[in-house]
Design a protein around this motif. Structure first.
Motif, short mmCIF file in Angstrom:
data_model
loop_
_atom_site.label_atom_id
_atom_site.label_comp_id
_atom_site.label_asym_id
_atom_site.label_seq_id
_atom_site.Cartn_x
_atom_site.Cartn_y
_atom_site.Cartn_z
N ASN A 192 0.88 -1.26 0.04
CA ASN A 192 0.06 -0.11 0.04
C ASN A 192 0.90 1.14 -0.18
O ASN A 192 0.29 2.39 -0.04
CB ASN A 192 -0.91 0.10 1.14
N GLU A 193 2.18 1.09 0.00
CA GLU A 193 3.06 2.31 0.19
C GLU A 193 3.62 2.76 -1.38
O GLU A 193 3.28 2.06 -2.68
CB GLU A 193 4.24 1.98 0.58
N LEU A 194 3.90 4.03 -1.58
CA LEU A 194 4.40 4.38 -3.07
C LEU A 194 5.74 4.41 -3.08
O LEU A 194 6.58 4.66 -1.95
CB LEU A 194 3.94 5.74 -3.09
N LEU A 195 6.39 4.27 -4.22
CA LEU A 195 7.55 4.50 -4.66
C LEU A 195 7.84 5.81 -5.15
O LEU A 195 7.21 6.09 -6.25
CB LEU A 195 8.23 3.21 -5.50
N ILE A 196 8.59 6.66 -4.85
CA ILE A 196 8.39 7.91 -5.38
C ILE A 196 10.03 8.33 -5.65
O ILE A 196 11.01 8.34 -4.93
CB ILE A 196 8.07 8.92 -4.31
N PHE A 197 10.13 8.97 -6.99
CA PHE A 197 11.31 9.60 -7.21
C PHE A 197 11.02 11.01 -7.71
O PHE A 197 10.22 11.59 -8.21
CB PHE A 197 11.87 9.03 -8.66
N LYS A 198 11.97 11.90 -7.06
CA LYS A 198 11.92 13.53 -7.32
C LYS A 198 13.07 13.84 -8.13
O LYS A 198 14.24 13.54 -7.59
CB LYS A 198 12.04 14.09 -6.00
N LEU A 199 12.82 14.29 -9.44
CA LEU A 199 13.95 14.79 -10.11
C LEU A 199 13.97 16.20 -10.06
O LEU A 199 12.94 16.96 -10.50
CB LEU A 199 13.47 14.15 -11.63
N ASP A 200 15.02 16.77 -10.02
CA ASP A 200 15.16 18.20 -10.06
C ASP A 200 16.37 18.70 -11.54
O ASP A 200 17.13 18.05 -11.71
CB ASP A 200 16.33 18.75 -8.94
N LEU A 201 15.20 19.43 -12.03
CA LEU A 201 15.56 19.46 -13.63
C LEU A 201 16.02 21.14 -13.97
O LEU A 201 16.01 21.35 -15.09
CB LEU A 201 14.70 18.99 -14.54
N ASN A 202 16.21 21.84 -12.90
CA ASN A 202 16.18 23.07 -13.16
C ASN A 202 17.51 23.79 -13.42
O ASN A 202 18.11 24.80 -13.34
CB ASN A 202 15.68 23.64 -11.78
N THR A 203 18.20 23.21 -14.28
CA THR A 203 19.56 23.38 -14.72
C THR A 203 19.71 24.13 -16.17
O THR A 203 20.47 24.98 -16.52
CB THR A 203 20.54 22.48 -15.07
N CYS A 204 18.46 24.46 -16.60
CA CYS A 204 18.23 25.12 -17.75
C CYS A 204 17.17 26.31 -17.73
O CYS A 204 16.07 26.10 -17.86
CB CYS A 204 17.73 24.36 -19.18
N GLU A 205 17.45 27.48 -17.52
CA GLU A 205 16.67 28.44 -17.32
C GLU A 205 15.70 28.93 -18.49
O GLU A 205 14.72 29.29 -18.32
CB GLU A 205 17.32 29.83 -16.77
N ASP A 206 16.07 28.73 -19.57
CA ASP A 206 15.29 29.30 -20.80
C ASP A 206 14.68 27.84 -21.47
O ASP A 206 14.44 28.02 -22.79
CB ASP A 206 16.38 29.81 -21.97
N CYS A 207 14.75 27.07 -20.84
CA CYS A 207 13.95 25.72 -21.48
C CYS A 207 12.59 25.61 -20.98
O CYS A 207 12.10 26.12 -19.75
CB CYS A 207 14.85 24.39 -21.10
N ASP A 208 11.84 25.05 -21.82
CA ASP A 208 10.37 24.89 -21.54
C ASP A 208 10.09 23.46 -20.95
O ASP A 208 9.46 22.67 -21.54
CB ASP A 208 9.80 24.98 -23.13
N ILE A 209 10.77 23.34 -20.02
CA ILE A 209 10.76 21.95 -19.02
C ILE A 209 10.38 22.39 -17.71
O ILE A 209 10.95 23.43 -17.29
CB ILE A 209 11.69 21.04 -19.26
N PRO A 210 9.87 21.60 -16.94
CA PRO A 210 9.49 21.89 -15.43
C PRO A 210 10.80 22.05 -14.70
O PRO A 210 11.75 21.35 -15.30
CB PRO A 210 8.64 20.67 -14.93
N ASP A 211 10.78 22.68 -13.46
CA ASP A 211 11.85 22.58 -12.46
C ASP A 211 12.16 21.19 -11.88
O ASP A 211 13.26 20.90 -11.79
CB ASP A 211 11.75 23.82 -11.64
N ARG A 212 10.90 20.78 -11.42
CA ARG A 212 11.02 19.54 -10.77
C ARG A 212 9.99 18.64 -11.08
O ARG A 212 8.92 19.09 -11.80
CB ARG A 212 11.02 19.56 -9.36
N VAL A 213 10.14 17.37 -11.20
CA VAL A 213 9.15 16.26 -11.47
C VAL A 213 9.10 15.24 -10.35
O VAL A 213 10.24 14.86 -9.91
CB VAL A 213 9.46 15.61 -12.81
N GLU A 214 7.87 14.75 -10.18
CA GLU A 214 7.82 13.92 -8.95
C GLU A 214 7.24 12.75 -9.77
O GLU A 214 5.88 13.01 -10.06
CB GLU A 214 7.19 14.36 -7.71
#
Length: 89
Positions: free
Chosen positions: A33-55
């Motif tokens: 009943n538990e979740l496996l969670i991965f948190k990705l920090d993607l904020n290395t590109c200030e001018d990119c059209d991608i999110p800062d973080r993804v969970e």
């Protein structure tokens, strides 16, 4: 550079989700009943059209179902939750 990252982002996330399922099914001490969670920090590109973080999260019970061939990879992928934190403007 920003165009390449923006173009590569969807494929990266899809492949990461597949890897979560393949890896996650080997985790034995997580209750069903538990979740496996991965948190990705993607904020290395200030001018990119991608999110800062993804969970990315998935229930252990889904991973167990996949591991025992009760569901397919595609069915497991549909049960992954993806939360994004958009890039700051």
């Amino acid at each position: 550079m920003e165009g390449k990252l923006t173009t590569a982002y969807p494929k990266f996330i899809e492949e990461f989700k597949r890897n979560v399922i393949e890896y996650g099914r080997t985790v034995r001490k997580l209750p069903a009943n538990e979740l496996l969670i991965f948190k990705l920090d993607l904020n290395t590109c200030e001018d990119c059209d991608i999110p800062d973080r993804v969970e990315i999260s998935i229930k252990k019970s889904v991973l167990e179902s996949y591991d025992s061939n009760k569901i397919t990879m595609e069915q497991a992928l549909e049960q992954i939750t993806t939360k994004t934190i958009p890039a700051k403007d």
